[in-house]
Design an enzyme around this catalytic site. Structure first.
Site, mmCIF file in Angstrom:
data_model
loop_
_atom_site.group_PDB
_atom_site.id
_atom_site.type_symbol
_atom_site.label_atom_id
_atom_site.label_comp_id
_atom_site.label_asym_id
_atom_site.label_seq_id
_atom_site.Cartn_x
_atom_site.Cartn_y
_atom_site.Cartn_z
ATOM 1 N N PHE A 212 -0.776 4.160 0.550
ATOM 2 C CA PHE A 212 -0.029 3.138 1.277
ATOM 3 C C PHE A 212 1.391 2.940 0.749
ATOM 4 O O PHE A 212 2.216 2.294 1.391
ATOM 5 C CB PHE A 212 -0.778 1.791 1.272
ATOM 6 C CG PHE A 212 -1.012 1.206 -0.101
ATOM 7 C CD1 PHE A 212 -0.010 0.513 -0.756
ATOM 8 C CD2 PHE A 212 -2.257 1.339 -0.709
ATOM 9 C CE1 PHE A 212 -0.234 -0.032 -2.014
ATOM 10 C CE2 PHE A 212 -2.483 0.800 -1.976
ATOM 11 C CZ PHE A 212 -1.461 0.118 -2.627
ATOM 12 N N TYR A 258 -4.260 -8.674 -2.806
ATOM 13 C CA TYR A 258 -3.874 -9.487 -1.647
ATOM 14 C C TYR A 258 -5.042 -10.288 -1.067
ATOM 15 O O TYR A 258 -4.917 -10.889 -0.005
ATOM 16 C CB TYR A 258 -3.257 -8.600 -0.569
ATOM 17 C CG TYR A 258 -1.979 -7.925 -1.051
ATOM 18 C CD1 TYR A 258 -0.800 -8.641 -1.179
ATOM 19 C CD2 TYR A 258 -1.972 -6.589 -1.417
ATOM 20 C CE1 TYR A 258 0.362 -8.055 -1.641
ATOM 21 C CE2 TYR A 258 -0.820 -5.974 -1.882
ATOM 22 C CZ TYR A 258 0.347 -6.713 -1.994
ATOM 23 O OH TYR A 258 1.497 -6.120 -2.468
ATOM 24 N N PHE A 274 -3.712 2.449 -8.409
ATOM 25 C CA PHE A 274 -2.343 2.826 -8.717
ATOM 26 C C PHE A 274 -2.326 3.964 -9.733
ATOM 27 O O PHE A 274 -2.886 3.848 -10.826
ATOM 28 C CB PHE A 274 -1.568 1.637 -9.288
ATOM 29 C CG PHE A 274 -1.176 0.615 -8.258
ATOM 30 C CD1 PHE A 274 0.014 0.733 -7.557
ATOM 31 C CD2 PHE A 274 -2.012 -0.467 -7.978
ATOM 32 C CE1 PHE A 274 0.373 -0.197 -6.596
ATOM 33 C CE2 PHE A 274 -1.660 -1.405 -7.030
ATOM 34 C CZ PHE A 274 -0.458 -1.272 -6.332
#
Length: 281
Positions: A212, A258, A274
């Site tokens: 993303f 989120y 990540f």
């Protein structure tokens, strides 16, 4: 599909169908703070929300010239915008009117300009349309949220363990915040601490390996000060597991990313992965 917002106050009846001349209170009421309002309601038996309660609402604000200047429907939430009712900190706050409303009520509100603007006119006013969709007591809301977070935390843990297993990263460690991390290449610098400035390249992925975000593609590193909440909580805390010059993997549970909000290409309740490359100091 986005819809063009009505700019005329009369057009707002399309958005708020509960405004009805047969059920409306014809007279205006006025609060001690100077807000004039008119309620539109059908059921007078329901209780009203109080300070501390959580509400789901919509709000539209119009300028003195009847131009729409704010509309919560831009957030595209069908069940209303969620907010907690708090004690008014300013002299005048339109959210005060929600404490006079019941579930399903709508209201027309007028506030003289001089009460909101220091140089505003006493003869002109801002107009608001409010809709109270639903509300919950603070206690009931927090219980539901705790249950949701507990179940989501369990689901996240299973997703992260499965991801690590499938990618043969059984040496991953779990930190106190709930992140998993692997130091794949160990740098020669000091361990990162709160207050340190850091620059890094990263590739952001979902656990499906869908990418993303990619700082390499933008040819721009991410720079932030650790512990200053300049990035998502999981990265802000998880970066302290690494050293300057490290390359590694950081898995962040959804509650530290989120949460139940979708952001761009990231769906709600997503665990984030990540690949990070921390520049030497």
């Amino acid at each position: 599909i986005a819809m063009k917002q009505p700019t005329n106050i009369n057009m707002l009846f399309i958005m708020f169908p509960m405004f009805s001349s047969t059920n409306a209170k014809k007279h205006w009421q006025k609060t001690a703070s100077g807000i004039c309002y008119k309620l539109y309601t059908k059921d007078k038996s329901q209780v009203r929300p109080k300070i501390g309660d959580y509400i789901w609402m919509h709000l539209v604000k119009y300028s003195p010239t009847k131009k729409e200047i704010f509309n919560t429907r831009i957030f595209d939430v069908g069940n209303g915008v969620e907010m907690q009712l708090k004690a008014v900190q300013k002299q005048v706050d339109v959210t005060e009117i929600f404490t006079h409303m019941r579930k399903g009520d709508s209201a027309l509100v007028k506030i003289p300009c001089h009460l909101l603007d220091s140089n505003g006119s006493k003869k002109k006013h801002y107009t608001f349309r409010l809709q109270l969709i639903d509300f919950s007591t603070k206690e009931a809301y927090e219980k539901v949220q705790w249950e949701k977070e507990f179940l989501q935390a369990q689901a996240d843990s299973l997703v992260m363990i499965e991801y690590l297993s499938m990618h043969n990263m059984l040496d991953a460690l779990k930190d106190a915040a709930g992140n998993y991390f692997v130091r794949q290449i160990r740098g020669n610098g000091a361990q990162l601490q709160i207050g340190d400035s850091v620059q890094l390249h990263y590739i952001g992925k979902l656990t499906t390996d869908f990418e993303f975000d990619n700082s390499y593609g933008r040819k721009q590193t991410l720079a932030f000060v650790v512990g200053k909440q300049q990035v998502i909580e999981g990265l802000d805390k998880g970066i302290c597991n690494f050293y300057y010059g490290d390359k590694g993997i950081l898995l962040i549970p959804s509650r530290l990313a989120y949460g139940d909000k979708s952001v761009g290409k990231i769906p709600a309740n997503a665990v984030l992965v990540f690949d990070i490359d921390i520049l030497p100091k």
